[in-house]
Design a protein around this motif. Structure first.
Motif, mmCIF file in Angstrom:
data_model
loop_
_atom_site.group_PDB
_atom_site.id
_atom_site.type_symbol
_atom_site.label_atom_id
_atom_site.label_comp_id
_atom_site.label_asym_id
_atom_site.label_seq_id
_atom_site.Cartn_x
_atom_site.Cartn_y
_atom_site.Cartn_z
ATOM 1 N N ALA A 191 7.300 -0.503 -2.834
ATOM 2 C CA ALA A 191 7.371 0.700 -3.666
ATOM 3 C C ALA A 191 6.972 0.347 -5.087
ATOM 4 N N SER A 192 6.230 1.233 -5.724
ATOM 5 C CA SER A 192 5.856 1.023 -7.129
ATOM 6 C C SER A 192 6.678 1.927 -8.029
ATOM 7 N N ASP A 193 7.173 1.341 -9.115
ATOM 8 C CA ASP A 193 7.887 2.111 -10.135
ATOM 9 C C ASP A 193 6.922 2.550 -11.242
ATOM 10 N N THR A 194 5.646 2.644 -10.917
ATOM 11 C CA THR A 194 4.678 3.102 -11.908
ATOM 12 C C THR A 194 5.084 4.452 -12.480
ATOM 13 N N SER A 195 4.802 4.625 -13.772
ATOM 14 C CA SER A 195 5.136 5.887 -14.435
ATOM 15 C C SER A 195 4.103 6.973 -14.191
ATOM 16 N N GLY A 196 2.966 6.623 -13.591
ATOM 17 C CA GLY A 196 1.992 7.686 -13.402
ATOM 18 C C GLY A 196 0.672 7.302 -12.788
ATOM 19 N N ILE A 197 0.444 6.011 -12.467
ATOM 20 C CA ILE A 197 -0.804 5.633 -11.793
ATOM 21 C C ILE A 197 -0.740 6.158 -10.366
ATOM 22 N N PRO A 198 -1.724 6.913 -9.925
ATOM 23 C CA PRO A 198 -1.671 7.468 -8.564
ATOM 24 C C PRO A 198 -1.445 6.388 -7.510
ATOM 25 N N ILE A 199 -0.537 6.659 -6.596
ATOM 26 C CA ILE A 199 -0.206 5.703 -5.544
ATOM 27 C C ILE A 199 -1.402 5.450 -4.639
ATOM 28 N N THR A 200 -2.199 6.473 -4.417
ATOM 29 C CA THR A 200 -3.378 6.341 -3.562
ATOM 30 C C THR A 200 -4.315 5.242 -4.064
ATOM 31 N N SER A 201 -4.485 5.155 -5.382
ATOM 32 C CA SER A 201 -5.362 4.122 -5.924
ATOM 33 C C SER A 201 -4.734 2.736 -5.812
ATOM 34 N N LEU A 202 -3.413 2.653 -5.929
ATOM 35 C CA LEU A 202 -2.746 1.363 -5.803
ATOM 36 C C LEU A 202 -2.756 0.864 -4.364
ATOM 37 N N GLN A 203 -2.764 1.782 -3.406
ATOM 38 C CA GLN A 203 -2.753 1.399 -1.988
ATOM 39 C C GLN A 203 -4.000 0.624 -1.576
ATOM 40 N N GLU A 204 -5.046 0.738 -2.360
ATOM 41 C CA GLU A 204 -6.299 0.044 -2.026
ATOM 42 C C GLU A 204 -6.153 -1.470 -2.089
ATOM 43 N N HIS A 205 -5.076 -1.933 -2.722
ATOM 44 C CA HIS A 205 -4.927 -3.366 -2.969
ATOM 45 C C HIS A 205 -3.876 -4.026 -2.087
ATOM 46 N N ILE A 206 -3.472 -3.340 -1.016
ATOM 47 C CA ILE A 206 -2.458 -3.894 -0.125
ATOM 48 C C ILE A 206 -2.903 -3.697 1.319
ATOM 49 N N SER A 207 -2.550 -4.647 2.193
ATOM 50 C CA SER A 207 -3.094 -4.639 3.551
ATOM 51 C C SER A 207 -2.474 -3.578 4.449
ATOM 52 N N ASN A 208 -1.258 -3.133 4.121
ATOM 53 C CA ASN A 208 -0.595 -2.122 4.949
ATOM 54 C C ASN A 208 -0.216 -0.925 4.087
ATOM 55 N N PRO A 209 -1.192 -0.093 3.720
ATOM 56 C CA PRO A 209 -0.920 1.022 2.797
ATOM 57 C C PRO A 209 0.069 2.048 3.333
ATOM 58 N N ALA A 210 0.235 2.104 4.651
ATOM 59 C CA ALA A 210 1.187 3.058 5.219
ATOM 60 C C ALA A 210 2.611 2.750 4.784
ATOM 61 N N ARG A 211 2.863 1.488 4.417
ATOM 62 C CA ARG A 211 4.202 1.061 4.026
ATOM 63 C C ARG A 211 4.371 1.026 2.512
ATOM 64 N N MET A 212 3.447 1.680 1.780
ATOM 65 C CA MET A 212 3.537 1.690 0.319
ATOM 66 C C MET A 212 3.815 3.094 -0.185
#
Length: 306
Positions: A109-130
């Motif tokens: 889980a990301s505690d980002t204040s506003g970066i879209p999660i969809t863009s962060l998911q590009e950097h992890i192998s199992n985006p379904a779990r993010m």
């Protein structure tokens, strides 16, 4: 969830760790900076004192393990909460490191204040779990947490986070679309844009705008949510006022000069001893204590009336 790892202590991490540990969860908190790890112990103790004042029952003495070893932090974790600085490249690097250290079923889980999660998911192998898990500052006092699914987040991942939040006696808010800033910060920054614009136009001084918002808008909104406030005021009144006022509200897309000039001068706020206002070390300590006490008092009242 039995074990949670927090990656990055900073401003939010210690309060998050204290609140999770109070819920009986084993917490390991990681930071690369020795100074952050050293500072965290005192911040966790302060957060626990506030939780005691709030009457949050649980395992107050559940030890929080602090470490500079990432592998140790995430070992056997059910959930990893990323809480590093708000730069996508830094977060991406952390995800790549975590990826090699956790199993496919571990939620990130990301505690980002506003970066879209969809863009962060590009950097992890199992985006379904993010998923996004945005706490509000101070996290050990504010009970609301936003839950944001990215384009590839599995529904059961979001549900697991909301179940965790509820189990702690906190309030999950489902953000239905992965928009920048999510909900809380979009509303907050709309207000900040207008108040800075009013100060820049010399309509009002900073002290008076703070009084206006705290004792006017903020006082009401602490009790009556904005959508409920529409009903209280009357939709016909909103229609009449917004028909001319909306066109005159600030809609600038840049960062205000007032803010740019302060940053260029190195006056960043509390952290530098000066910002919109000036602060001595004694004043900072006094403000932090006073604000925590007031937030605790208001929360108690709101909980009694809910």
């Amino acid at each position: 969830m039995k074990k949670i790892a927090i990656i990055g202590l900073g401003t939010m991490g210690p309060g998050m760790a204290a609140r999770l540990a109070r819920g009986g969860i084993a917490v390991t908190a990681y930071d690369i900076a020795p100074a952050a790890l050293e500072r965290a112990s005192a911040m966790i103790a302060t957060a626990n004192a506030v939780l005691d004042t709030l009457g949050i029952e649980g395992t107050a003495d559940n030890p929080i393990k602090l470490t500079s070893d990432l592998a140790e932090a995430v070992a056997d974790a059910d959930l990893v909460i990323e809480n590093v600085p708000e730069k996508a490249d830094i977060k991406a690097g952390v995800y790549r490191q975590i990826d090699a250290l956790i199993g496919p079923d571990v939620i990130v889980a990301s505690d980002t204040s506003g970066i879209p999660i969809t863009s962060l998911q590009e950097h992890i192998s199992n985006p379904a779990r993010m998923v996004g898990m945005h706490w509000s500052n101070p996290p050990h006092i504010i009970p609301m947490i936003e839950v944001i699914a990215g384009a590839q987040t599995a529904p059961e991942t979001s549900e697991a986070i909301k179940t965790l939040i509820r189990s702690l006696g906190l309030l999950p808010v489902t953000v239905k679309k992965d928009v920048p800033g999510f909900v809380e910060n979009r509303v907050l920054y709309a207000l900040l844009r207008e108040v800075i614009d009013l100060v820049e136009q010399d309509v009002v001084d900073p002290e008076d705008i703070d009084t206006c918002v705290s004792w006017g808008i903020g006082y009401k909104l602490a009790v009556i949510g904005p959508m409920a406030l529409l009903d209280m005021a009357g939709l016909d009144i909103y229609n009449s006022v917004s028909s001319f006022l909306n066109a005159d509200l600030a809609d600038r897309k840049d960062v205000p000069e007032l803010v740019k000039e302060k940053i260029e001068a190195g006056t960043l706020g509390l952290k530098s001893g000066s910002g919109i206002y000036d602060y001595t070390p004694e004043k900072i300590a006094e403000l932090q204590k006073s604000r925590a006490q007031k937030l605790v008092a208001i929360r108690r009242i709101l909980e009694e009336r809910s």
